[in-house]
Design a protein around this motif. Sequence first.
Motif, PDB file in Angstrom:
ATOM      1  N   ARG A  25       0.837  -1.361  -0.083  1.00 30.27           N
ATOM      2  CA  ARG A  25       0.025   0.048  -0.203  1.00 30.27           C
ATOM      3  C   ARG A  25       0.663   1.500   0.035  1.00 30.27           C
ATOM      4  O   ARG A  25       0.640   2.197   0.756  1.00 30.27           O
ATOM      5  CB  ARG A  25      -0.960   0.068   1.304  1.00 30.27           C
ATOM      6  N   SER A  79      -5.605  -1.718   7.493  1.00 29.88           N
ATOM      7  CA  SER A  79      -5.644  -2.862   6.775  1.00 29.88           C
ATOM      8  C   SER A  79      -6.078  -4.085   7.849  1.00 29.88           C
ATOM      9  O   SER A  79      -7.007  -4.768   7.392  1.00 29.88           O
ATOM     10  CB  SER A  79      -4.004  -3.538   6.498  1.00 29.88           C
ATOM     11  N   TRP A 118      -3.459  -4.826  -2.475  1.00 31.29           N
ATOM     12  CA  TRP A 118      -2.579  -4.062  -1.776  1.00 31.29           C
ATOM     13  C   TRP A 118      -1.260  -3.895  -1.874  1.00 31.29           C
ATOM     14  O   TRP A 118      -0.300  -3.006  -1.428  1.00 31.29           O
ATOM     15  CB  TRP A 118      -2.744  -4.456  -0.207  1.00 31.29           C
TER      16      TRP A 118
END
Length: 354
Positions: free
Chosen positions: A85, A261, A349
């Motif tokens: 990410r 997350s 991600w």
Amino acid sequence: MEIKITKTTSPKIMPPADKLGFGSVFTDHMFIMDYSDEKGWHDARIVPYGPLSFDPAASVLHYGTEVFEGLKAYRRPDGKVQLFRPWDNVERLNNSCARLGLPKLDPEDALAAIKKMVEVDESWVPSSDGASLYIRPFLFSTDPNLSLHGVHKAMYVIICSPSQAYFSTGLKPVPIMVETEDVRAVRGGTGEAKCGGNYAAANRAGDRANEKGYSQVLWLDGVERRYVEEGGGMNVMFRIGDKIVTPMLTGSILPGVTRRSAIALCKSWGMDVEERLLPIDELIQAAADGSLKEAWCVGTAAVVGPIGLLEYKGVKYEINNNEIGEVTQRIYDELTGIQWGRKEDTFGWTCVIE
Ligand SMILES: *Cc1c(COP(=O)(O)O)cnc(C)c1O
């Protein structure tokens, strides 16, 4: 953006994996880019790692105008290297810049710089269990002027540090102390910016907690000292009864990528997640009556850190018999699985360095 690359003529040798520690060994190169009002961001370059040079009057040294990020590059089982990410870190870096009046970066350039740095020092991404390349982008003002006149010159720098698993002893629960005197941040202040000054404000309480044998403090809100905010450099989550509870982002809490997350994972598992104000009295009551089943910290450096004991106003509360809980372990396994490329990334991600 064009990045000029000057390779080192004296490459270093990476220490063995068990001697890396965290954040103390650095790779061969660093990225630097300069900013001035006249030229904007310019002169992007990767050069041999070494001291930076700027004027002793540089405003960062006097007025603390500095923001930073922390993310990692992971070695996958197939040998490729990936980021987790990184877009979120770039976005947060720009939000932090906006808060401190620092010039923002073009998000694509900021990300390209991170990727190029990892590519150039790719051989420094460790492959041993739990190890990774910690990436530290930071941005600060270099105006050689002691008057308070805004920021007109700045630097964006990226350094990288091959690091061992954060908790070298494995996922052992740590004791933390609720801080009732100092505060880290207030709404409207810089709590939601990732800036060095927040850490300076936290030092004294951190030292006091360390002296008493605690690994970090749990911060309460800066106005009433009534609501739980976060850990020293990590967000916090709790399992109270059947619910996952984490403090809502009120403006004084750092919006962590790991927090985001972990929330997404818990929701994908059908768990009930509440982002809300969490009174310390409620948490302590839950710890005392046993409905507090698990407590853990979340952040890039350690991923997940179970909390085995809370001290509040001199009273100690053990959590889950000082053992890691099942949700904590599940989040750890799933997140690290995705980050190191051992598990399928159904969220989109990760981002492979080609
Ligand atoms: C960086 C940081 C976190 C964790 O953020 P991640 O994006 O998950 O690494 C939490 N709290 C503070 C104060 C931080 O500086």
